[in-house]
Structure formats: C-alpha cells, structure tokens
Design a protein around this motif. Structure first.
Motif, short mmCIF file in Angstrom:
data_model
loop_
_atom_site.label_atom_id
_atom_site.label_comp_id
_atom_site.label_asym_id
_atom_site.label_seq_id
_atom_site.Cartn_x
_atom_site.Cartn_y
_atom_site.Cartn_z
N PHE A 163 11.59 -6.19 5.25
CA PHE A 163 10.90 -7.10 4.35
C PHE A 163 11.12 -6.75 2.89
O PHE A 163 11.15 -7.64 2.03
CB PHE A 163 9.40 -7.16 4.68
CG PHE A 163 9.13 -7.90 5.95
CD1 PHE A 163 9.46 -9.23 6.10
CD2 PHE A 163 8.55 -7.25 7.03
CE1 PHE A 163 9.22 -9.92 7.28
CE2 PHE A 163 8.30 -7.93 8.21
CZ PHE A 163 8.63 -9.26 8.34
N SER A 164 11.30 -5.48 2.57
CA SER A 164 11.58 -5.12 1.18
C SER A 164 12.93 -5.66 0.75
O SER A 164 13.09 -6.13 -0.38
CB SER A 164 11.50 -3.61 0.98
OG SER A 164 12.51 -2.94 1.70
N PHE A 165 13.93 -5.62 1.64
CA PHE A 165 15.23 -6.22 1.32
C PHE A 165 15.11 -7.73 1.14
O PHE A 165 15.68 -8.29 0.20
CB PHE A 165 16.26 -5.90 2.40
CG PHE A 165 16.81 -4.52 2.32
CD1 PHE A 165 17.39 -4.03 1.15
CD2 PHE A 165 16.75 -3.68 3.42
CE1 PHE A 165 17.90 -2.75 1.08
CE2 PHE A 165 17.25 -2.40 3.35
CZ PHE A 165 17.83 -1.92 2.19
N ILE A 166 14.39 -8.38 2.02
CA ILE A 166 14.23 -9.83 1.92
C ILE A 166 13.53 -10.23 0.63
O ILE A 166 13.99 -11.11 -0.10
CB ILE A 166 13.45 -10.39 3.14
CG1 ILE A 166 14.22 -10.14 4.44
CG2 ILE A 166 13.11 -11.87 2.98
CD1 ILE A 166 15.55 -10.85 4.52
N PHE A 167 12.41 -9.57 0.32
CA PHE A 167 11.66 -9.92 -0.88
C PHE A 167 12.44 -9.59 -2.15
O PHE A 167 12.40 -10.33 -3.13
CB PHE A 167 10.30 -9.23 -0.90
CG PHE A 167 9.35 -9.79 0.13
CD1 PHE A 167 9.20 -11.15 0.30
CD2 PHE A 167 8.62 -8.94 0.94
CE1 PHE A 167 8.33 -11.66 1.26
CE2 PHE A 167 7.75 -9.44 1.89
CZ PHE A 167 7.61 -10.80 2.06
N THR A 168 13.20 -8.49 -2.13
CA THR A 168 14.02 -8.15 -3.29
C THR A 168 15.09 -9.21 -3.50
O THR A 168 15.36 -9.62 -4.64
CB THR A 168 14.67 -6.76 -3.10
OG1 THR A 168 13.64 -5.80 -2.90
CG2 THR A 168 15.50 -6.38 -4.30
N TYR A 169 15.70 -9.67 -2.44
CA TYR A 169 16.73 -10.72 -2.54
C TYR A 169 16.13 -12.00 -3.09
O TYR A 169 16.71 -12.64 -3.98
CB TYR A 169 17.35 -10.96 -1.16
CG TYR A 169 18.43 -12.01 -1.17
CD1 TYR A 169 19.68 -11.74 -1.70
CD2 TYR A 169 18.17 -13.27 -0.65
CE1 TYR A 169 20.66 -12.71 -1.71
CE2 TYR A 169 19.15 -14.25 -0.66
CZ TYR A 169 20.40 -13.96 -1.20
OH TYR A 169 21.35 -14.93 -1.21
#
Length: 113
Positions: A101-107
C-alpha cells in the motif's frame, strides 16, 4: 458490544500516543517502538490474549499487536534460527501489505504532484 470495545481500545491507544507526542520530545518512531515493546510484555505476561477476548478484532489493529505477534512467533520457534523465521510467520502479511500500500499510495500521490 465488541465493536464499541474495539473502538474504545484503539481510540485509547491513539489518545495515549498523541498525549505522549504532545507533551514530550519523543519522535513518532520512538513512541511506536515503545508500543511494540509494551505489546510484547503484555503477551509475555499472558495479558494480551485476555485483551483480545474482551476487545475482539480491535486488538489486532494497534501497534501493540505487532509486538504481540513478534513475541508469539519467537516463542513458538524454539531455536535460534527459528527466532528470525518465527517472527515472520505471524507478521509477514502485515509487513507485505504495508509495503504494497505504501508503493501504491506513493505512486498515486506522485502522479498528482
């Protein structure tokens, strides 16, 4: 009724965290480490399982639960190598979802900026 207890338990943990951060110079990482340690000690003394019985699923949400799961995996493993692998047995889903989720939200956030 467990829904109310879960809400109150998680809210109390957040309230205590906010009070500590507002009244001391401790960083959020330090406060998080303190709560993980408290969760570990609660499980060692057998109190965390009693909290889970009363509160229900809400006890698995706060950071106290992470310390509980780390200790549970270490104790069940029984060997020195098992201490490292046992910790991952219970915490791997939470760690993997946090990374995902951190990768998704950062993207998503970087696209908007």
């Amino acid at each position: 009724m467990k829904l109310v207890y879960s809400f109150l338990f998680c809210g109390t943990i957040c309230l205590i965290s906010e009070i500590i951060q507002s009244n001391t110079k401790l960083t959020p990482g330090t406060v998080t480490s303190i709560f993980v340690t408290i969760g570990t000690f609660l499980n060692i003394n057998g109190l965390y399982d009693k909290i889970v019985e009363i509160v229900g699923g809400g006890a698995s949400l706060p950071i106290l639960s992470f310390g509980n799961l780390l200790e549970k995996g270490c104790i069940e493993s029984g060997t020195l190598l098992g201490v490292f692998t046992g910790c991952l047995k219970y915490t791997s889903a939470g760690i993997a979802s946090a990374l995902f989720f951190s990768f998704i939200f950062t993207y998503v956030i970087k696209k908007k900026i």
